[in-house]
Design a protein around this motif. Structure first.
Motif, PDB file in Angstrom:
ATOM      1  N   ARG A   1     -11.264   7.618 -12.660  1.00 18.45           N
ATOM      2  CA  ARG A   1     -11.048   6.395 -11.887  1.00 18.45           C
ATOM      3  C   ARG A   1      -9.676   5.803 -12.214  1.00 18.45           C
ATOM      4  O   ARG A   1      -9.122   6.046 -13.285  1.00 18.45           O
ATOM      5  CB  ARG A   1     -12.109   5.355 -12.238  1.00 18.45           C
ATOM      6  CG  ARG A   1     -13.458   5.655 -11.667  1.00 18.45           C
ATOM      7  CD  ARG A   1     -14.382   4.521 -11.939  1.00 18.45           C
ATOM      8  NE  ARG A   1     -15.673   4.719 -11.314  1.00 18.45           N
ATOM      9  CZ  ARG A   1     -16.631   3.824 -11.334  1.00 18.45           C
ATOM     10  NH1 ARG A   1     -16.471   2.672 -11.953  1.00 18.45           N
ATOM     11  NH2 ARG A   1     -17.769   4.066 -10.737  1.00 18.45           N
ATOM     12  N   PRO A   2      -9.144   4.983 -11.287  1.00 21.28           N
ATOM     13  CA  PRO A   2      -7.873   4.314 -11.592  1.00 21.28           C
ATOM     14  C   PRO A   2      -8.042   3.405 -12.822  1.00 21.28           C
ATOM     15  O   PRO A   2      -9.103   2.813 -13.033  1.00 21.28           O
ATOM     16  CB  PRO A   2      -7.588   3.472 -10.346  1.00 21.28           C
ATOM     17  CG  PRO A   2      -8.505   3.965  -9.293  1.00 21.28           C
ATOM     18  CD  PRO A   2      -9.642   4.666  -9.955  1.00 21.28           C
ATOM     19  N   LYS A   3      -6.995   3.319 -13.602  1.00 22.16           N
ATOM     20  CA  LYS A   3      -7.037   2.497 -14.815  1.00 22.16           C
ATOM     21  C   LYS A   3      -6.993   1.019 -14.456  1.00 22.16           C
ATOM     22  O   LYS A   3      -6.461   0.611 -13.420  1.00 22.16           O
ATOM     23  CB  LYS A   3      -5.873   2.846 -15.743  1.00 22.16           C
ATOM     24  CG  LYS A   3      -5.828   4.312 -16.125  1.00 22.16           C
ATOM     25  CD  LYS A   3      -7.099   4.735 -16.828  1.00 22.16           C
ATOM     26  CE  LYS A   3      -7.047   6.202 -17.215  1.00 22.16           C
ATOM     27  NZ  LYS A   3      -8.310   6.849 -17.167  1.00 22.16           N
ATOM     28  N   SER A   4      -7.537   0.194 -15.321  1.00 19.52           N
ATOM     29  CA  SER A   4      -7.661  -1.237 -15.034  1.00 19.52           C
ATOM     30  C   SER A   4      -6.313  -1.938 -14.827  1.00 19.52           C
ATOM     31  O   SER A   4      -6.213  -2.786 -13.927  1.00 19.52           O
ATOM     32  CB  SER A   4      -8.480  -1.935 -16.118  1.00 19.52           C
ATOM     33  OG  SER A   4      -7.921  -1.753 -17.381  1.00 19.52           O
ATOM     34  N   PRO A   5      -5.248  -1.627 -15.572  1.00 23.24           N
ATOM     35  CA  PRO A   5      -3.969  -2.277 -15.276  1.00 23.24           C
ATOM     36  C   PRO A   5      -3.434  -1.927 -13.890  1.00 23.24           C
ATOM     37  O   PRO A   5      -2.878  -2.790 -13.198  1.00 23.24           O
ATOM     38  CB  PRO A   5      -3.029  -1.756 -16.363  1.00 23.24           C
ATOM     39  CG  PRO A   5      -3.913  -1.359 -17.473  1.00 23.24           C
ATOM     40  CD  PRO A   5      -5.162  -0.857 -16.822  1.00 23.24           C
ATOM     41  N   ASP A   6      -3.636  -0.679 -13.468  1.00 24.01           N
ATOM     42  CA  ASP A   6      -3.195  -0.283 -12.131  1.00 24.01           C
ATOM     43  C   ASP A   6      -3.957  -1.041 -11.054  1.00 24.01           C
ATOM     44  O   ASP A   6      -3.382  -1.491 -10.060  1.00 24.01           O
ATOM     45  CB  ASP A   6      -3.382   1.222 -11.919  1.00 24.01           C
ATOM     46  CG  ASP A   6      -2.494   2.053 -12.819  1.00 24.01           C
ATOM     47  OD1 ASP A   6      -1.416   1.550 -13.204  1.00 24.01           O
ATOM     48  OD2 ASP A   6      -2.871   3.193 -13.136  1.00 24.01           O
ATOM     49  N   MET A   7      -5.254  -1.201 -11.262  1.00 26.46           N
ATOM     50  CA  MET A   7      -6.061  -1.938 -10.294  1.00 26.46           C
ATOM     51  C   MET A   7      -5.631  -3.399 -10.239  1.00 26.46           C
ATOM     52  O   MET A   7      -5.553  -4.004  -9.162  1.00 26.46           O
ATOM     53  CB  MET A   7      -7.544  -1.823 -10.650  1.00 26.46           C
ATOM     54  CG  MET A   7      -8.085  -0.413 -10.481  1.00 26.46           C
ATOM     55  SD  MET A   7      -9.759  -0.189 -11.079  1.00 26.46           S
ATOM     56  CE  MET A   7     -10.680  -1.205  -9.955  1.00 26.46           C
ATOM     57  N   ALA A   8      -5.335  -3.991 -11.397  1.00 26.58           N
ATOM     58  CA  ALA A   8      -4.908  -5.388 -11.448  1.00 26.58           C
ATOM     59  C   ALA A   8      -3.582  -5.580 -10.721  1.00 26.58           C
ATOM     60  O   ALA A   8      -3.415  -6.540  -9.957  1.00 26.58           O
ATOM     61  CB  ALA A   8      -4.794  -5.857 -12.896  1.00 26.58           C
ATOM     62  N   VAL A   9      -2.643  -4.668 -10.923  1.00 26.10           N
ATOM     63  CA  VAL A   9      -1.340  -4.766 -10.256  1.00 26.10           C
ATOM     64  C   VAL A   9      -1.507  -4.626  -8.751  1.00 26.10           C
ATOM     65  O   VAL A   9      -0.907  -5.376  -7.973  1.00 26.10           O
ATOM     66  CB  VAL A   9      -0.352  -3.716 -10.819  1.00 26.10           C
ATOM     67  CG1 VAL A   9       0.889  -3.620  -9.953  1.00 26.10           C
ATOM     68  CG2 VAL A   9       0.024  -4.051 -12.248  1.00 26.10           C
ATOM     69  N   ASP A  10      -2.339  -3.679  -8.330  1.00 23.79           N
ATOM     70  CA  ASP A  10      -2.565  -3.488  -6.893  1.00 23.79           C
ATOM     71  C   ASP A  10      -3.164  -4.745  -6.263  1.00 23.79           C
ATOM     72  O   ASP A  10      -2.743  -5.173  -5.183  1.00 23.79           O
ATOM     73  CB  ASP A  10      -3.476  -2.291  -6.642  1.00 23.79           C
ATOM     74  CG  ASP A  10      -2.816  -0.968  -6.956  1.00 23.79           C
ATOM     75  OD1 ASP A  10      -1.565  -0.931  -7.038  1.00 23.79           O
ATOM     76  OD2 ASP A  10      -3.547   0.032  -7.134  1.00 23.79           O
ATOM     77  N   GLU A  11      -4.134  -5.346  -6.938  1.00 24.89           N
ATOM     78  CA  GLU A  11      -4.751  -6.575  -6.427  1.00 24.89           C
ATOM     79  C   GLU A  11      -3.727  -7.711  -6.375  1.00 24.89           C
ATOM     80  O   GLU A  11      -3.709  -8.494  -5.435  1.00 24.89           O
ATOM     81  CB  GLU A  11      -5.936  -6.987  -7.297  1.00 24.89           C
ATOM     82  CG  GLU A  11      -7.126  -6.078  -7.187  1.00 24.89           C
ATOM     83  CD  GLU A  11      -8.236  -6.436  -8.154  1.00 24.89           C
ATOM     84  OE1 GLU A  11      -8.077  -7.401  -8.940  1.00 24.89           O
ATOM     85  OE2 GLU A  11      -9.273  -5.754  -8.134  1.00 24.89           O
ATOM     86  N   PHE A  12      -2.898  -7.794  -7.390  1.00 26.86           N
ATOM     87  CA  PHE A  12      -1.892  -8.858  -7.469  1.00 26.86           C
ATOM     88  C   PHE A  12      -0.864  -8.712  -6.356  1.00 26.86           C
ATOM     89  O   PHE A  12      -0.519  -9.675  -5.679  1.00 26.86           O
ATOM     90  CB  PHE A  12      -1.213  -8.815  -8.837  1.00 26.86           C
ATOM     91  CG  PHE A  12      -0.343  -9.996  -9.146  1.00 26.86           C
ATOM     92  CD1 PHE A  12      -0.897 -11.203  -9.518  1.00 26.86           C
ATOM     93  CD2 PHE A  12       1.036  -9.900  -9.082  1.00 26.86           C
ATOM     94  CE1 PHE A  12      -0.104 -12.292  -9.822  1.00 26.86           C
ATOM     95  CE2 PHE A  12       1.846 -10.973  -9.377  1.00 26.86           C
ATOM     96  CZ  PHE A  12       1.269 -12.184  -9.752  1.00 26.86           C
ATOM     97  N   GLU A  13      -0.391  -7.480  -6.154  1.00 29.66           N
ATOM     98  CA  GLU A  13       0.631  -7.237  -5.137  1.00 29.66           C
ATOM     99  C   GLU A  13       0.106  -7.442  -3.722  1.00 29.66           C
ATOM    100  O   GLU A  13       0.843  -7.874  -2.837  1.00 29.66           O
ATOM    101  CB  GLU A  13       1.191  -5.821  -5.276  1.00 29.66           C
ATOM    102  CG  GLU A  13       2.064  -5.632  -6.479  1.00 29.66           C
ATOM    103  CD  GLU A  13       2.574  -4.211  -6.629  1.00 29.66           C
ATOM    104  OE1 GLU A  13       3.629  -4.064  -7.278  1.00 29.66           O
ATOM    105  OE2 GLU A  13       1.944  -3.267  -6.117  1.00 29.66           O
TER     106      GLU A  13
END
Length: 102
Positions: free
Chosen positions: A74-86
């Motif tokens: 699965r995608p890593k949590s920091p990547d998911m957070a950045v995607d949501e933020f952007e």
């Protein structure tokens, strides 16, 4: 997964401060990681209650490994957070600021 560079100016625009944006990202990444870990622990807890003979235990270990590898992909949590933020999906606020400060 390849390393992706981020535009720090774009990150800073959303909050007005790069460091505040990083705090928002880190808190969201921790939330996502905690949720993911809870899901994984819940799935693996099923296997803890089983008392199996050695032949069935091998099959059980394979199932546990399959579940763990599924979560690893699965995608890593920091990547998911950045995607949501952007994409603007994150709601955040600074309780010390008033509406006039921003």
């Amino acid at each position: 997964m390849p390393i992706r560079t981020l535009d720090t100016n774009a990150l800073a625009e959303q909050t007005g401060n790069l460091y505040e944006s990083l705090v928002v990202l880190s808190k969201r990444a921790r939330q996502v990681a905690s949720k993911t870990k809870g899901e994984l622990d819940q799935k693996l807890s099923y296997f803890e209650d089983l008392s199996l003979d050695p032949a069935e235990e091998l099959r059980s270990n394979e199932d546990q490994l399959r579940i763990s590898l599924e979560y690893e992909k699965r995608p890593k949590s920091p990547d998911m957070a950045v995607d949501e933020f952007e994409s603007g999906e994150l709601y955040f606020r600074n309780p010390t600021r008033t509406d006039n400060d921003f």
